[in-house]
Design an enzyme around this catalytic site. Structure first.
Site, PDB file in Angstrom:
ATOM      1  CG  HIS A  14      -1.844   1.330   1.514  1.00 11.33           C
ATOM      2  ND1 HIS A  14      -2.929   1.013   1.654  1.00 11.33           N
ATOM      3  CD2 HIS A  14      -2.018   2.512   0.816  1.00 11.33           C
ATOM      4  CE1 HIS A  14      -3.673   1.898   1.693  1.00 11.33           C
ATOM      5  NE2 HIS A  14      -3.497   2.812   0.637  1.00 11.33           N
ATOM      6  CG  HIS A  16      -1.215   6.480  -3.077  1.00  9.83           C
ATOM      7  ND1 HIS A  16      -1.876   5.561  -3.537  1.00  9.83           N
ATOM      8  CD2 HIS A  16      -1.423   5.177  -1.623  1.00  9.83           C
ATOM      9  CE1 HIS A  16      -3.328   4.935  -2.946  1.00  9.83           C
ATOM     10  NE2 HIS A  16      -3.051   4.998  -1.964  1.00  9.83           N
ATOM     11  CG  HIS A 194      -7.206   3.506  -0.909  1.00  8.73           C
ATOM     12  ND1 HIS A 194      -6.749   2.456  -1.247  1.00  8.73           N
ATOM     13  CD2 HIS A 194      -6.458   4.025  -0.962  1.00  8.73           C
ATOM     14  CE1 HIS A 194      -5.510   2.918  -1.606  1.00  8.73           C
ATOM     15  NE2 HIS A 194      -5.551   3.898  -0.524  1.00  8.73           N
ATOM     16  CD  GLU A 197      -7.588   6.455   3.898  1.00  6.73           C
ATOM     17  OE1 GLU A 197      -8.679   6.641   2.434  1.00  6.73           O
ATOM     18  OE2 GLU A 197      -6.374   7.097   4.332  1.00  6.73           O
ATOM     19  CG  ASP A 275      -1.923   5.591   2.481  1.00  6.28           C
ATOM     20  OD1 ASP A 275      -1.947   5.370   1.392  1.00  6.28           O
ATOM     21  OD2 ASP A 275      -2.922   5.879   3.329  1.00  6.28           O
ATOM     22  CG  ASP A 276       0.208   8.552   0.472  1.00  6.63           C
ATOM     23  OD1 ASP A 276      -0.075   9.122  -0.535  1.00  6.63           O
ATOM     24  OD2 ASP A 276      -1.530   8.660   0.826  1.00  6.63           O
TER      25      ASP A 276
END
Ligand code: HPA
Ligand code: ZN
Length: 338
Positions: A14, A16, A194, A197, A275-276
């Site tokens: 996961h 990005h 997704h 969340e 994630d980021d």
């Protein structure tokens, strides 16, 4: 970071790629491309990274991604990610990208795919890290736009293993994206999404039943629905959880409140992911370290999380077994899976 955590062989599922754009690279690329950022200097970028929810992050994330223009830019972004996580024990990554963020700016598949693929080749040659891509549809845009994107992607699918669904969640349920997923399945891709969340458990049900996905990204809100948890456990549906992201975007108040331990306890197949990372202040190894630091995970529990990440990937059985035995060799016992 603890040597054990850093060495633990893991998969990141996961992530990005646009979320790995560090402020310095954002500034360097803006300058190279003559693009005017809405931030006067590096410090003001970092100050802007005080998020209140998913949308407050996405607004900045899409602004940042606008500096990415040439194949070389996408290549450098991808190389920087892999060079960084090579130090975190990452053996395999399944990397999200948002084509619509780029095609909407008239940057075509041939441009970003060339950069991603060259970066993935660098990861393999320089670090022995395998990887594949997950093409994500932006759910704040209509289902028809996702289908058009899938059509445009048809001749550029080398290295793509699955499609996914990301961006603003609440108010954007999964079902309208079925036509795009159907085309993806016809083209031999897998599906993830997704869900859960910020959105309700019903979005997780819908991702499974309407879209037919094999893996749920985030999924933390499944805990509000006992029947859903039973199903996810019974069917061993992997959840790619991102604990530091959940703190940064206020899905939970503090790391200590993260339900990761309850999810493990319930028998869910959970992995830890970043994630980021450029926006949330931690790469995948930092997420494992925080599970140890804030939630007192033992080495054995962290090895289970790593084993879950391998097991949750789209690697072949043989490849999974090779990574799992490497985890066992490190822990001196056979890796237990959740
Ligand atoms: N959720 C939804 N969309 C996203 C995220 C996320 O955490 N990161 C990048 N796009
Ligand atoms: Zn995400």
């Amino acid at each position: 970071m603890d040597e054990f955590v850093r060495k633990l062989p893991k998969a990141e599922l996961h992530l990005h790629i646009e979320g790995t754009l560090e402020p310095q690279m954002m500034f360097d690329l803006a300058e190279r491309n003559g693009y005017e950022l809405p931030f006067p200097d590096l410090n003001s970028v970092k100050e802007a990274y005080e998020f209140t929810d998913l949308q407050s992050f996405l607004d900045i994330y899409y602004q940042g991604a606008a500096v990415l223009q040439s194949a070389q830019d996408f290549y450098e972004l991808t190389v920087a990610y892999f060079d960084r996580v090579a130090q975190d024990g990452v053996r395999h990554a399944e990397v999200f990208f948002d084509p619509q963020t780029h095609t909407e700016r008239n940057i075509g598949f041939e441009v970003f795919m060339e950069g991603f693929r060259a970066g993935m080749e660098h990861a393999k040659v320089e670090h022995g890290i395998t990887s594949s891509l997950i093409l994500c549809f932006l759910r704040h845009l209509p289902g028809e736009a996702a289908l058009e994107t899938m059509r445009a992607a048809e001749n550029h699918l080398d290295g793509v293993v699955a499609v996914g669904l990301d961006s603003s969640e609440v108010g954007f349920p999964p079902a309208p994206f079925l036509p795009a997923y159907e085309l993806a399945y016809e083209l031999g891709l897998k599906g993830v999404a997704h869900a859960g969340e910020e959105g309700p458990p019903s979005y997780i049900w819908s991702a499974l039943d309407d879209l037919g996905v094999e893996r749920i990204d985030h999924g933390v809100r499944c805990l509000e629905d006992e029947e859903l948890v039973d199903r996810l456990v019974r069917e061993r549906v992997p959840l790619t959880v991102c604990p530091s992201s959940n703190v940064a975007l206020r899905v939970v108040d503090r790391f200590e409140d993260h339900p990761f331990p309850q999810m493990m306890e319930a028998g869910l197949v959970v992995s830890a992911n970043s994630d980021d990372p450029a926006y949330f202040g931690g790469y995948v190894g930092d997420n494992y370290a925080a599970l140890g630091g804030h939630l007192d995970f033992t080495h054995e529990q962290l090895a289970t999380v790593a084993a879950n990440s391998i097991e949750s990937s789209f690697l072949s059985r043989d490849q999974k077994d090779r990574h799992l035995s490497e985890i066992s060799a490190l822990t001196g016992r056979s890796a237990t899976r959740n």
